[in-house]
Design a protein around this motif. Structure first.
Motif, short mmCIF file in Angstrom:
data_model
loop_
_atom_site.label_atom_id
_atom_site.label_comp_id
_atom_site.label_asym_id
_atom_site.label_seq_id
_atom_site.Cartn_x
_atom_site.Cartn_y
_atom_site.Cartn_z
N GLY A 137 0.79 -1.22 0.00
CA GLY A 137 0.00 0.00 0.00
C GLY A 137 0.82 1.27 0.00
O GLY A 137 0.27 2.36 0.15
N ALA A 138 2.14 1.15 -0.16
CA ALA A 138 3.02 2.32 -0.04
C ALA A 138 3.69 2.66 -1.36
O ALA A 138 4.00 1.78 -2.17
CB ALA A 138 4.08 2.06 1.03
N ASP A 139 3.92 3.95 -1.56
CA ASP A 139 4.70 4.42 -2.70
C ASP A 139 6.18 4.49 -2.36
O ASP A 139 7.03 4.40 -3.25
CB ASP A 139 4.20 5.81 -3.13
CG ASP A 139 2.74 5.78 -3.51
OD1 ASP A 139 2.43 5.39 -4.65
OD2 ASP A 139 1.89 6.15 -2.67
N VAL A 140 6.47 4.67 -1.06
CA VAL A 140 7.85 4.73 -0.58
C VAL A 140 7.95 3.89 0.68
O VAL A 140 7.10 4.00 1.57
CB VAL A 140 8.29 6.18 -0.27
CG1 VAL A 140 9.77 6.21 0.11
CG2 VAL A 140 8.00 7.12 -1.41
N ALA A 141 8.98 3.08 0.76
CA ALA A 141 9.25 2.31 1.98
C ALA A 141 10.60 2.75 2.53
O ALA A 141 11.59 2.82 1.79
CB ALA A 141 9.26 0.82 1.69
N VAL A 142 10.64 3.09 3.83
CA VAL A 142 11.88 3.48 4.49
C VAL A 142 12.23 2.35 5.46
O VAL A 142 11.44 2.02 6.34
CB VAL A 142 11.71 4.80 5.26
CG1 VAL A 142 13.00 5.16 6.00
CG2 VAL A 142 11.34 5.93 4.30
N LEU A 143 13.40 1.79 5.29
CA LEU A 143 13.81 0.65 6.11
C LEU A 143 15.04 1.03 6.91
O LEU A 143 16.06 1.43 6.36
CB LEU A 143 14.12 -0.56 5.22
CG LEU A 143 14.38 -1.88 5.94
CD1 LEU A 143 13.12 -2.36 6.65
CD2 LEU A 143 14.86 -2.94 4.96
N GLY A 144 14.93 0.90 8.24
CA GLY A 144 16.04 1.20 9.12
C GLY A 144 16.84 -0.04 9.44
O GLY A 144 16.43 -1.17 9.14
N PRO A 145 17.98 0.14 10.10
CA PRO A 145 18.84 -0.99 10.42
C PRO A 145 18.26 -1.90 11.50
O PRO A 145 18.75 -3.01 11.72
CB PRO A 145 20.13 -0.33 10.89
CG PRO A 145 19.70 1.00 11.43
CD PRO A 145 18.56 1.42 10.55
#
Length: 203
Positions: A111-119
Motif C-alpha cells: 500500500g506504499a509508494d515509498v518504503a523506508v527501512l532502518g537498520p
C-alpha cells in the motif's frame, strides 16, 4: 514472486521499446540532488543514504509527492521533526516498529509508494529478495539508512555547522559533502535554507 516480477519488467520493457507503452520517467528527486541522481531513481529501485537523515527525508518527500504514502520500518530514531521540515506529510506515513512480521510488512509495502527501512529490522536473504520483488512490481521506492543489495548508495558527511556560539544556541544550518561514487556535491542543509526545501547546492 521474483520470477513473476522479472517477467513483468521484461514485458514492460518490450512494450516501451515497441511503442505500446510510453516510456516512464524515473522517480523524481529534489533539485539539489540531481547532480548525484541526474535521471531520477528507477521505479522499483532502492537508495541507501548513509550519513544524512536530511537527504533521506528529502528523497522520501520528493517521491511521495502530493498524494503518495510512505511506510517506515525498523527505524527507531526516526526524526519526525526533520521529516516534516523536509516536506514529508506525516498524515500519510505508516510506522511499523522493529519486529513486524513478514506478512504485515508485505501488506504495508503493497500500500506504499515509498518504503523506508532502518537498520533495526532484520530480514533474511529470502525476505530481502521478496521485498525487492514487491517494490519492483509496484514501481515503489525503497530508501534505507543501511546498505542494501543492488541499491544506489549515497554517502554524506557534515563538514561545517552554524548556529551555536560559545556553547549556546542550536545548530540551524550545516554543510554536507554528499557523493555517489566519484561524483561529489556540497549542500547547505537545515531550517534556515528554505522552508520545505532543506537542501541547496553550495558547490
Amino acid at each position: 514472486m521474483e520470477r513473476l516480477a522479472q517477467a513483468r519488467a521484461a514485458l514492460a520493457a518490450a512494450e516501451t521499446h515497441t511503442g505500446v507503452r510510453p516510456a516512464d520517467a524515473g522517480i523524481p528527486v529534489p533539485p539539489a540532488l540531481r547532480t548525484l541522481l541526474p535521471g531520477g531513481i528507477p521505479r522499483g529501485g532502492a537508495v541507501s543514504v548513509l550519513g544524512s537523515r536530511t537527504i533521506m527525508w528529502s528523497l522520501v518527500s520528493a517521491a511521495m509527492g502530493q498524494d503518495g504514502w510512505c511506510v517506515v520500518v525498523g527505524l527507531s530514531d526516526v526524526g519526525w521533526y526533520a521529516a516534516q521540515q523536509a516536506g514529508v506529510s506525516l498524515e500519510r506515513v505508516l510506522y511499523l516498529p522493529e519486529g513486524a512480521t513478514p506478512p504485515i510488512l508485505a501488506a504495508a509495502i503493497d500500500g506504499a509508494d515509498v518504503a523506508v527501512l532502518g537498520p533495526g529490522h532484520r530480514l533474511t536473504p529470502a525476505e530481502v529478495r521478496a521485498m525487492s520483488a514487491r517494490l519492483r512490481n509496484r514501481g515503489s521506492l525503497l530508501v534505507t539508512s543501511a546498505p542494501w543489495p543492488g541499491a544506489i548508495q549515497l554517502d554524506a558527511r557534515i563538514t561545517h555547522a552554524t548556529g551555536c556560539s560559545n556553547g549556546a544556541g542550536y545548530v540551524s544550518e550545516w554543510i554536507l559533502e554528499a557523493r555517489r561514487g566519484p561524483t561529489r556535491v556540497r549542500l547547505a542543509a537545515g531550517e534556515t535554507v528554505r522552508t520545505y526545501e532543506p537542501l541547496a547546492v553550495v558547490s
